[in-house]
Scaffold this motif. Structure first.
Motif, PDB file in Angstrom:
ATOM      1  N   LYS A  75       0.813  -1.227   0.000  1.00 22.17           N
ATOM      2  CA  LYS A  75       0.000   0.000   0.000  1.00 22.17           C
ATOM      3  C   LYS A  75       0.845   1.276   0.000  1.00 22.17           C
ATOM      4  O   LYS A  75       0.306   2.370  -0.089  1.00 22.17           O
ATOM      5  CB  LYS A  75      -0.932   0.022   1.223  1.00 22.17           C
ATOM      6  CG  LYS A  75      -1.949  -1.085   1.246  1.00 22.17           C
ATOM      7  CD  LYS A  75      -2.953  -0.914   0.135  1.00 22.17           C
ATOM      8  CE  LYS A  75      -3.990  -2.013   0.170  1.00 22.17           C
ATOM      9  NZ  LYS A  75      -4.898  -1.952  -0.960  1.00 22.17           N
ATOM     10  N   LEU A  76       2.172   1.125   0.137  1.00 26.95           N
ATOM     11  CA  LEU A  76       3.034   2.310   0.203  1.00 26.95           C
ATOM     12  C   LEU A  76       3.024   3.072  -1.111  1.00 26.95           C
ATOM     13  O   LEU A  76       3.102   2.482  -2.193  1.00 26.95           O
ATOM     14  CB  LEU A  76       4.473   1.913   0.537  1.00 26.95           C
ATOM     15  CG  LEU A  76       4.749   1.409   1.941  1.00 26.95           C
ATOM     16  CD1 LEU A  76       6.205   0.972   2.063  1.00 26.95           C
ATOM     17  CD2 LEU A  76       4.422   2.462   2.985  1.00 26.95           C
ATOM     18  N   SER A  80      10.077   3.035  -1.123  1.00 24.12           N
ATOM     19  CA  SER A  80      11.534   3.126  -1.089  1.00 24.12           C
ATOM     20  C   SER A  80      12.032   2.102  -0.072  1.00 24.12           C
ATOM     21  O   SER A  80      11.272   1.634   0.779  1.00 24.12           O
ATOM     22  CB  SER A  80      11.983   4.528  -0.674  1.00 24.12           C
ATOM     23  OG  SER A  80      11.638   4.770   0.686  1.00 24.12           O
ATOM     24  N   ILE A  81      13.302   1.779  -0.164  1.00 19.73           N
ATOM     25  CA  ILE A  81      13.878   0.821   0.783  1.00 19.73           C
ATOM     26  C   ILE A  81      13.754   1.363   2.199  1.00 19.73           C
ATOM     27  O   ILE A  81      13.517   0.619   3.145  1.00 19.73           O
ATOM     28  CB  ILE A  81      15.339   0.454   0.411  1.00 19.73           C
ATOM     29  CG1 ILE A  81      15.840  -0.709   1.267  1.00 19.73           C
ATOM     30  CG2 ILE A  81      16.258   1.647   0.566  1.00 19.73           C
ATOM     31  CD1 ILE A  81      15.153  -2.015   0.993  1.00 19.73           C
ATOM     32  N   ARG A  82      13.892   2.665   2.362  1.00 19.30           N
ATOM     33  CA  ARG A  82      13.767   3.293   3.690  1.00 19.30           C
ATOM     34  C   ARG A  82      12.376   3.042   4.277  1.00 19.30           C
ATOM     35  O   ARG A  82      12.244   2.701   5.445  1.00 19.30           O
ATOM     36  CB  ARG A  82      14.053   4.783   3.590  1.00 19.30           C
ATOM     37  CG  ARG A  82      14.070   5.483   4.933  1.00 19.30           C
ATOM     38  CD  ARG A  82      14.500   6.899   4.788  1.00 19.30           C
ATOM     39  NE  ARG A  82      15.949   6.894   4.680  1.00 19.30           N
ATOM     40  CZ  ARG A  82      16.685   7.906   4.272  1.00 19.30           C
ATOM     41  NH1 ARG A  82      16.111   9.028   3.919  1.00 19.30           N
ATOM     42  NH2 ARG A  82      17.984   7.819   4.206  1.00 19.30           N
ATOM     43  N   ILE A 138      12.570  -8.303  -0.515  1.00 27.24           N
ATOM     44  CA  ILE A 138      13.328  -7.899  -1.709  1.00 27.24           C
ATOM     45  C   ILE A 138      13.637  -9.113  -2.595  1.00 27.24           C
ATOM     46  O   ILE A 138      13.442  -9.074  -3.804  1.00 27.24           O
ATOM     47  CB  ILE A 138      14.630  -7.157  -1.311  1.00 27.24           C
ATOM     48  CG1 ILE A 138      14.276  -5.812  -0.690  1.00 27.24           C
ATOM     49  CG2 ILE A 138      15.567  -6.998  -2.494  1.00 27.24           C
ATOM     50  CD1 ILE A 138      15.432  -5.120   0.016  1.00 27.24           C
ATOM     51  N   ILE A 139      14.078 -10.181  -1.984  1.00 28.72           N
ATOM     52  CA  ILE A 139      14.475 -11.379  -2.747  1.00 28.72           C
ATOM     53  C   ILE A 139      13.253 -12.101  -3.324  1.00 28.72           C
ATOM     54  O   ILE A 139      13.220 -12.430  -4.511  1.00 28.72           O
ATOM     55  CB  ILE A 139      15.315 -12.330  -1.864  1.00 28.72           C
ATOM     56  CG1 ILE A 139      16.674 -11.672  -1.569  1.00 28.72           C
ATOM     57  CG2 ILE A 139      15.500 -13.680  -2.542  1.00 28.72           C
ATOM     58  CD1 ILE A 139      17.439 -12.337  -0.447  1.00 28.72           C
ATOM     59  N   LEU A 140      12.261 -12.356  -2.486  1.00 29.75           N
ATOM     60  CA  LEU A 140      11.101 -13.122  -2.943  1.00 29.75           C
ATOM     61  C   LEU A 140      10.210 -12.324  -3.883  1.00 29.75           C
ATOM     62  O   LEU A 140       9.566 -12.892  -4.767  1.00 29.75           O
ATOM     63  CB  LEU A 140      10.316 -13.655  -1.749  1.00 29.75           C
ATOM     64  CG  LEU A 140      11.031 -14.699  -0.894  1.00 29.75           C
ATOM     65  CD1 LEU A 140      10.187 -15.094   0.305  1.00 29.75           C
ATOM     66  CD2 LEU A 140      11.400 -15.920  -1.717  1.00 29.75           C
TER      67      LEU A 140
END
Length: 144
Positions: A75-76, A80-82, A138-140
């Motif tokens: 939902k973001l 971003s990674i942050r 991130i990986i999946l």
């Protein structure tokens, strides 16, 4: 997304469990025992569960956290990674002070409620869980 959340949560839960089991084996601080402890819960508490069943209980909670994590991250806006790290941290944060009521409620031997070293290990383990949620996502997510 449900399947992704379950996978990420279970992977993170396995990593947390192994981390705390290793710490307990290495130091004798019963943080893994505390993680799996259900002896104070009505109905299921009095049963002498094998370790693997208690670990499954732990994984069910981890999977629920993973599902909520994936839902919120999905939902973001302007992901971003942050933001992903912050979401993971905020979802995991309540598990850290759970050390205190879980210790106070436990019937079997667990670390003392004021054992600063055990609290540190508990916190470190749950921060590893936080990181595992992020890296698992991130990986999946790339595999989809």
């Amino acid at each position: 997304m449900l399947r992704l959340g379950i996978r990420i949560g279970m992977l993170s839960g396995i990593i947390l469990g192994l981390c705390l089991k290793w710490i307990e084996w290495l130091t004798g601080k019963q943080v893994y025992t505390l993680l799996l402890n259900v002896d104070f819960i009505p109905i299921i508490g009095p049963i002498q569960w094998p370790e693997w069943v208690e670990f499954v209980f732990h994984l069910l909670i981890a999977a629920a956290i993973g599902i909520v994590f994936v839902y919120i991250v999905g939902k973001l806006i302007n992901m971003s990674i942050r933001k992903i790290v912050l979401c993971s941290f905020l979802l995991t944060l309540p598990t850290i002070p759970l050390y205190f009521p879980l210790t106070l409620l436990a019937l079997k031997p667990t670390p003392a409620v004021d054992d600063a070293v055990a609290i540190f290990y508990w916190t470190a383990g749950h921060l590893v869980f936080t990181a595992a949620l992020v890296f698992g996502y991130i990986i999946l997510k790339r595999r989809l």
